[in-house]
Structure formats: C-alpha cells, structure tokens
Design a protein around this motif. Structure first.
Motif, PDB file in Angstrom:
ATOM      1  N   PRO A 188      68.480  -8.010 -34.639  1.00  0.00           N
ATOM      2  CA  PRO A 188      68.995  -7.078 -33.627  1.00  0.00           C
ATOM      3  C   PRO A 188      70.490  -6.788 -33.868  1.00  0.00           C
ATOM      4  N   ILE A 202      62.464  -3.886 -24.158  1.00  0.00           N
ATOM      5  CA  ILE A 202      61.832  -5.181 -23.839  1.00  0.00           C
ATOM      6  C   ILE A 202      61.403  -5.205 -22.365  1.00  0.00           C
ATOM      7  N   ILE A 238      62.364 -10.877 -31.743  1.00  0.00           N
ATOM      8  CA  ILE A 238      63.069  -9.751 -32.342  1.00  0.00           C
ATOM      9  C   ILE A 238      63.740 -10.251 -33.613  1.00  0.00           C
ATOM     10  N   LEU A 248      60.911 -12.254 -24.108  1.00  0.00           N
ATOM     11  CA  LEU A 248      61.532 -12.451 -25.424  1.00  0.00           C
ATOM     12  C   LEU A 248      61.852 -13.933 -25.611  1.00  0.00           C
ATOM     13  N   ASP A 259      67.620  -1.978 -26.911  1.00  0.00           N
ATOM     14  CA  ASP A 259      66.598  -2.991 -27.144  1.00  0.00           C
ATOM     15  C   ASP A 259      66.206  -3.702 -25.848  1.00  0.00           C
ATOM     16  N   LEU A 285      60.712  -5.584 -33.404  1.00  0.00           N
ATOM     17  CA  LEU A 285      60.274  -6.239 -32.173  1.00  0.00           C
ATOM     18  C   LEU A 285      58.780  -6.498 -32.317  1.00  0.00           C
ATOM     19  N   THR A 305      65.667  -3.140 -37.031  1.00  0.00           N
ATOM     20  CA  THR A 305      65.404  -4.246 -36.115  1.00  0.00           C
ATOM     21  C   THR A 305      63.917  -4.199 -35.814  1.00  0.00           C
TER      22      THR A 305
END
Ligand SMILES: N[C@@H](CCC(=O)N[C@@H](CS)C(=O)NCC(=O)O)C(=O)O
Ligand SMILES: [Fe+2]
Length: 367
Positions: free
Chosen positions: A31, A43, A28, A50, A39, A17, A15
């Motif tokens: 995920p 964040i 992202i 996000l 996650d 970011l 994944t």
C-alpha cells in the motif's frame, strides 16, 4: 477470493487487496502512503476486516502505508526479517504462511533488488506477487539497497521461474501500463532474464542500465524502515555502550555484537534465542546455553529475566533479534545487543552449535 489491483500514478506502484469472501478477512500488499483514503474507503465499502498489511520490500520510491493501515484497521504489518527494518509486527522468512480466512500466501525470499525482497505466492489461485524481483518484461534494479544481479538471477530462477508456467505474476510496478504477466510469458519475453539468458548476460545488462535514482529515495527509505509513520513516542536512542562489548549500531539503530565476541563471552551473558521452537531444534541449531524465548512471548516473559548480566538476542539472521533487543531496551534492560547476522552468520563462521542438546561443530565451519 476477492482480488483488486490498485495503482498509484505518481510512482507507478501497484497495490493488491485480497480477501476471503466468506469471512471478509483481507490483506493488502504494497500500500502507498498517499493512497490511504482511497484504500481505506474501499476496505470499508467492501466490509472487509483487514488483518494483514504486507510490503514486498523496503521501497525506495514511495512511502508505505503499512503503519497507517495498522493504526486505522489494526492490520498486523509484515516485512521480511532480512529487510533491516524492525517496525513490522511480523518479520517473515522463506516458507512462512500468511493466512486470511480460508486463503493463504506462501512467503518466498527473492533477494537481489534488496536483501529483504519477498514474493508472496497464492498457490490455490495460481498468483504470485513478486514485488520488484521480476517486473513485466523487466526486473528490479540492483544498483542500490544491497542490490546484487547475481542474487536476483538466482532468486528469479529458483523461486519464480520454478512456479507452474500458467502462474500469473503481479509486480509492484509497471511503468508502461501493463498489469499482469505469467511465468511462461516472462520466460519467453523478458529481455533481461528470458530465453535462458546466462548470469553473465544478465549481469552485463544490469551493469549497463544506469538509471537515475528514485526521486523520493532519501526520504522514502528511512521512513519505510519505520513502516511509513513517525512513532507515537520517539524510541530512546539505543545507548552505544561499548563498556561491555564491541557494540555497533545497525542502520536502524539496533545495537549488535559480532559472533566472535559472543563465542568467547558465552559464560558472561544471557543468550536469548527468539526464534520459534522448530527453528531452535532445526538445521541451523542453537547456541549452547541459549534460552528459547520466541519473540511473541518476549514482552510477557521479560520480567523474569535477570538484569545483572548482559543479554544477547539471537534469531536466524538478525531481524527478529534486533526487534527483541530494542524491545528489551525499552523495558529498561541496561545492557542488550543482538547477534549480528544471527544463526546464519554464526554457522558460516564455524562456531559451535547444539542440535537437540548435542554440541558439535556446524557444517559451515571454515578453517
Ligand atoms: N523514476 C522512478 C524510479 C523508478 C525505479 O528506480 N524503480 C525501481 C523500483 S523501486 C526499479 O527497480 N526500476 C527498474 C527499472 O526501471 O528497470 C522514481 O523516481 O521513483
Ligand atoms: Fe523497489
């Protein structure tokens, strides 16, 4: 640019970011459902906003966290319009750009592992997130989910090997602990595609793989077609009303009509083209009499549509028009269907298109 590579050990999924450090706008990629707490914590700790949650394709081996991240952070979800899923907020195609603060990703279509596989390119940083199109010293399998070795071969050569040699490749999986490769490295060392392997050699290799199916496949694919979450209110099953047209239901429940039916019933239906204005006037043309109704504006403008006549929604390949058709059904429109295969199929089948008002036959006319 802020960059984090995260790993799900159970399914060997990466994944990613990414964030613009100044504005904190973040996105992202791929995920994993089970990693939502890890996650989300990251964040929050990094104080990111996000704005996008992207999948490279409808995964067969794990459930996506797209829907969860949408619920938690209001991140807008992104999938290919060719993915055959209509859950995402934004259905993208070749050349689209996903902007986060001062940075952006370019969308490249890289089908072959699945029809809706995308690679996301961050040109300014020299990064490519290739999903399962190309893996480190490997590639996505092509034996299910519309897989095609010939299509994958073309995608890798045209969309990935054509990038600058030093471009770093970040795949969706690695099963041997490797984290990153580059275009130059894969051109040299990829045993399936490197060293100028021919299409015939590649097809033979892919035919001989004989891998077991992913453990979670039967559960993951349907779930991912819904962005990995149960809908808050179950969508009323689209009525299979064949009284007005030879409707079929797509795998995700979108009522569709074939081009030949629409072509001979144009005067009896309202044709809504839900693409963007530049596509409406672009190379695929549009159907005579179609009304331009971009998907984003549909909900706001739907009230003005007549309900007496059936509505057929149209887009490039059937993704956005499927989403529009389901949306209109939810708004109570009684007879709605999406044009199967969109303007791409309409052109291939040789039906008449208009470009900027002039009707003429499309270049793809057959027979
Ligand atoms: N053993 C894994 C399946 C792994 C798998 O099939 N991965 C897919 C990606 S979704 C693939 O393309 N693998 C390519 C390969 O192993 O060569 C599981 O059960 O989840
Ligand atoms: Fe995959």
């Amino acid at each position: 640019m802020l960059f984090r590579q995260l790993f799900d050990q159970d399914t060997s999924t990466y994944t990613y970011l990414l964030a613009d450090e100044a504005s904190r706008k973040a996105l992202i990629i791929d995920p994993v459902f089970e990693q939502i707490e890890r996650d989300s914590t990251l964040i929050d700790e990094l104080e990111l906003d996000l704005v996008w949650a992207l999948d490279t394709h409808v995964h067969a081996d794990h459930v996506t966290a797209l829907g969860l991240l949408n619920q938690r952070f209001k991140a807008r979800t992104v999938l290919s319009e060719r993915a055959g899923a209509v859950c995402a907020d934004r259905l993208v195609q070749q050349g689209d750009r996903i902007i986060f603060g001062q940075h952006e990703l370019e969308v490249r279509e890289t089908p072959g592992h699945t029809n809706g596989c995308l690679s996301y390119i961050c040109e300014s940083q020299g990064l490519a997130f290739t999903g399962d199109a190309i893996l480190i010293r490997g590639c996505g399998r092509t034996d299910f989910q519309q897989g095609s070795a010939a299509t994958l071969y073309r995608s890798v050569h045209e969309q990935i090997f054509s990038l600058p040699a030093e471009t770093l490749l970040y795949p969706a999986h690695d099963y041997k602990g490797r984290t990153v490769s580059s275009v130059a490295e894969e051109k040299r060392f990829n045993p399936r595609l490197g060293q100028g392997k021919s299409l015939e050699e590649f097809e033979r290799i892919m035919n001989e793989l004989r891998l077991p199916y992913p453990r979670k496949m039967d559960m993951a694919v349907p779930s991912n077609c819904n962005c990995g979450v149960a809908r808050a209110e179950p969508r009323p099953a689209a009525p299979l009303d064949q009284s007005w047209a030879p409707i079929t239901l797509s795998p995700v429940g979108v009522p569709e009509v074939p081009g030949n039916w629409l072509n001979s019933h144009l005067s009896q239906v309202v044709v809504l083209d839900v693409r963007e204005p530049d596509e409406f006037r672009g190379e695929l043309g549009h159907i005579a009499g179609a009304e331009l109704f971009p998907l984003q504006a549909l909900a706001a403008r739907a009230a003005a549509l007549p309900r007496e006549r059936p509505v057929v929604t149209v887009c490039r390949s059937g993704g956005r028009s499927g989403k529009a058709a389901l949306g209109l059904i939810e708004l109570g429109f009684p007879r709605v269907a999406s044009l199967a295969g969109g303007m791409t199929a309409w052109n291939t089948q040789g039906f008449t298109v208009e470009y900027g008002g002039e009707p003429r036959h499309s270049s793809g006319r057959q027979g």
